[in-house]
Design an enzyme around this catalytic site. Structure first.
Site, PDB file in Angstrom:
ATOM      1  N   ASP A 170      -9.556  -9.119   7.150  1.00  0.00           N
ATOM      2  CA  ASP A 170      -9.074  -8.917   8.586  1.00  0.00           C
ATOM      3  C   ASP A 170      -9.917  -9.724   9.907  1.00  0.00           C
ATOM      4  OD1 ASP A 170      -7.393  -7.827  10.662  1.00  0.00           O
ATOM      5  OD2 ASP A 170      -9.410  -6.167  10.924  1.00  0.00           O
TER       6      ASP A 170
ATOM      7  N   CYS B  74      14.710 -12.169   7.299  1.00  0.00           N
ATOM      8  CA  CYS B  74      15.348 -11.331   8.337  1.00  0.00           C
ATOM      9  C   CYS B  74      16.793 -11.499   8.726  1.00  0.00           C
ATOM     10  CB  CYS B  74      14.626 -11.466   9.851  1.00  0.00           C
ATOM     11  SG  CYS B  74      13.029 -10.832   9.695  1.00  0.00           S
TER      12      CYS B  74
ATOM     13  N   CYS C 139      13.743  -4.537  15.007  1.00  0.00           N
ATOM     14  CA  CYS C 139      12.377  -4.426  15.559  1.00  0.00           C
ATOM     15  C   CYS C 139      12.163  -4.689  16.843  1.00  0.00           C
ATOM     16  CB  CYS C 139      11.273  -5.117  14.666  1.00  0.00           C
ATOM     17  SG  CYS C 139      11.656  -7.243  14.366  1.00  0.00           S
TER      18      CYS C 139
ATOM     19  N   CYS D 160       0.519   1.701  16.608  1.00  0.00           N
ATOM     20  CA  CYS D 160       2.110   1.858  16.719  1.00  0.00           C
ATOM     21  C   CYS D 160       2.759   1.170  15.290  1.00  0.00           C
ATOM     22  CB  CYS D 160       2.643   1.236  18.037  1.00  0.00           C
ATOM     23  SG  CYS D 160       4.553   1.190  18.280  1.00  0.00           S
TER      24      CYS D 160
ATOM     25  N   CYS E 187       8.081  -1.016  15.039  1.00  0.00           N
ATOM     26  CA  CYS E 187       8.524  -2.076  14.913  1.00  0.00           C
ATOM     27  C   CYS E 187       8.603  -2.403  13.004  1.00  0.00           C
ATOM     28  CB  CYS E 187       8.196  -3.456  15.325  1.00  0.00           C
ATOM     29  SG  CYS E 187       6.413  -3.830  15.083  1.00  0.00           S
TER      30      CYS E 187
ATOM     31  N   CYS F   4      12.572  -1.042  10.267  1.00  0.00           N
ATOM     32  CA  CYS F   4      12.774  -2.298   9.443  1.00  0.00           C
ATOM     33  C   CYS F   4      13.511  -1.909   8.129  1.00  0.00           C
ATOM     34  CB  CYS F   4      11.446  -3.454   8.964  1.00  0.00           C
ATOM     35  SG  CYS F   4      11.799  -4.708   8.162  1.00  0.00           S
TER      36      CYS F   4
END
Ligand code: SF4
Ligand code: SF4
Length: 377
Positions: free
Chosen positions: A134, A189, A195, A242, A245, A249
């Protein structure tokens, strides 16, 4: 068996669900990322735009001299759902599901280090390697896609076509020349835009483009100061990150619960806690409750800031006593957001409490919040 195949088998033994090997050069997604920074979409995360960091991101050899391979790993953290009645209860806070279990940095880093040690042992000579979870200047989702772990969706997440996007990523750079893993054709997608439509704040300003300054994850986790008043009503009951989104999906229908106990959800009192319980947390109680969790990194002040905003969005008079007590909190950030929430609930008691607080408030930024809250009533 090739070294790459041995490495993949060992990664699986370590509990890593996906692993791929790719070349660090050329850096995938670099032009897109540079344009994103130039637009200022990174907000107050100014470390992302530091020239030395951009240079290292553009050239992994500046991170590890002689680097020849990048190993990308992913681990599933999906742990199911709570009933919608709990998640949508405005008296409760929503916490992003990646934070429901143990802090994944502490789980993943030792496993990446074990992979590095494995490479040294299996190759029979000294190997340079460097592990990141990260925090490194590495375009981790672009590399993960290139290594075959999945594709990047319009919500900017890496999506694993057989498991959805609930996965943690980590990387190992090494100067060993490893065979790249085979990349299967993966999904995409198509014409879906769910989203973008679902984002409460309009932070997905275009497909694949996130304006972090509007994103609830940024506002509740990364942002250190006050949350812009215009965005507060849009946060709903999100108090840490959050997932909206990702939840909408269609690829998430393939999500299966993680096999890793560390990422399984404790219980509803942790994942969807009562807001008024959180508002009562003092410094010791915060430490006791959140030490060792991802949520600990934002500290008590930012958590209670977010809780106050969620209570202001609940707008229930029963939250007033707790919020009025929070007007005397030791942290100005908490006092200021409590003032906003009191103003949102309104009424004679709220008005009196704000006036009393204003008469003795020493901090100019909180005074401003108190005056703005009085104007709301
Ligand atoms: Fe929008 Fe939430 Fe996704 Fe951020 S995390 S882009 S606020 S839906
Ligand atoms: Fe792509 Fe649709 Fe998933 Fe968004 S919701 S990432 S557009 S598939």
């Amino acid at each position: 068996m090739s070294l790459t195949a041995e490495l993949c088998a060992y990664a699986s033994d370590l509990g890593l669900d996906w692993v791929g090997v790719t070349s660090p050069f050329p850096v995938p997604g670099l032009a897109f990322y540079t344009a994103w920074i130039e637009q200022g979409y990174h907000g107050e995360m100014t470390y992302l735009a530091r020239p030395d960091r951009l240079e290292r991101r553009a050239d992994p050899a500046k991170i590890l001299p002689g680097v020849r391979s990048l190993i990308s790993v992913g681990v599933n953290y999906y742990s199911g759902r709570f009933p919608a009645a709990l998640e949508d209860d405005p008296a409760r806070g929503r916490i992003s599901r990646y934070a429901w279990g143990s802090d994944y940095h502490a789980w993943l880093l030792p496993r990446l280090e074990a992979l590095g040690a494995f490479l040294e042992q299996a190759s029979g000579h000294l190997v340079a390697w460097r592990a990141y979870v990260d925090t490194g200047p590495i375009l981790e989702r672009a590399y993960a896609a290139q290594a075959g772990l999945g594709f990047i969706g319009k919500n900017t997440c890496l999506i694993q076509p057989r498991a959805g996007s609930w996965l943690f990523l980590g990387e190992l750079l090494t100067d060993l020349a490893l065979d790249p893993t085979l990349v299967e054709a993966s999904g995409g997608c198509g014409i879906c835009t769910r989203c973008l439509a679902a984002c409460p704040t309009g932070a997905l300003v275009a497909p694949y483009t996130l304006d972090a300054r509007r994103c609830i994850s940024y506002l509740t986790i990364e942002l250190k100061g006050p949350i812009p008043p215009a965005l507060r009503p849009l946060l709903g009951n999100h108090i840490y990150g959050c997932d909206r989104c990702q939840e909408v999906c269609p690829w998430q229908r393939f999500a299966v619960p993680t096999a890793e106990p560390a990422f399984r959800t404790a219980d509803a009192t942790y994942a969807v806690p009562l807001l008024l319980d959180l508002l009562r947390l003092d410094a010791d109680a915060f430490e006791a409750q959140y030490r060792g969790s991802a949520l600990h990194r934002i500290g008590r002040g930012r958590l209670l800031r977010n809780v106050a905003v969620a209570l202001g969005n609940w707008r229930a008079p029963e939250a007033l006593p707790g919020l009025i007590a929070a007007l005397r909190d030791a942290e100005p950030l908490v006092r200021g957001h409590a003032a906003w929430a009191v103003g949102r609930i309104g009424g004679a008691e709220a008005c009196r409490a704000l006036q009393v607080a204003l008469s003795s408030e020493p901090d100019p930024s909180v005074q401003q919040e108190l005056r703005a809250a009085l104007l709301m009533i």
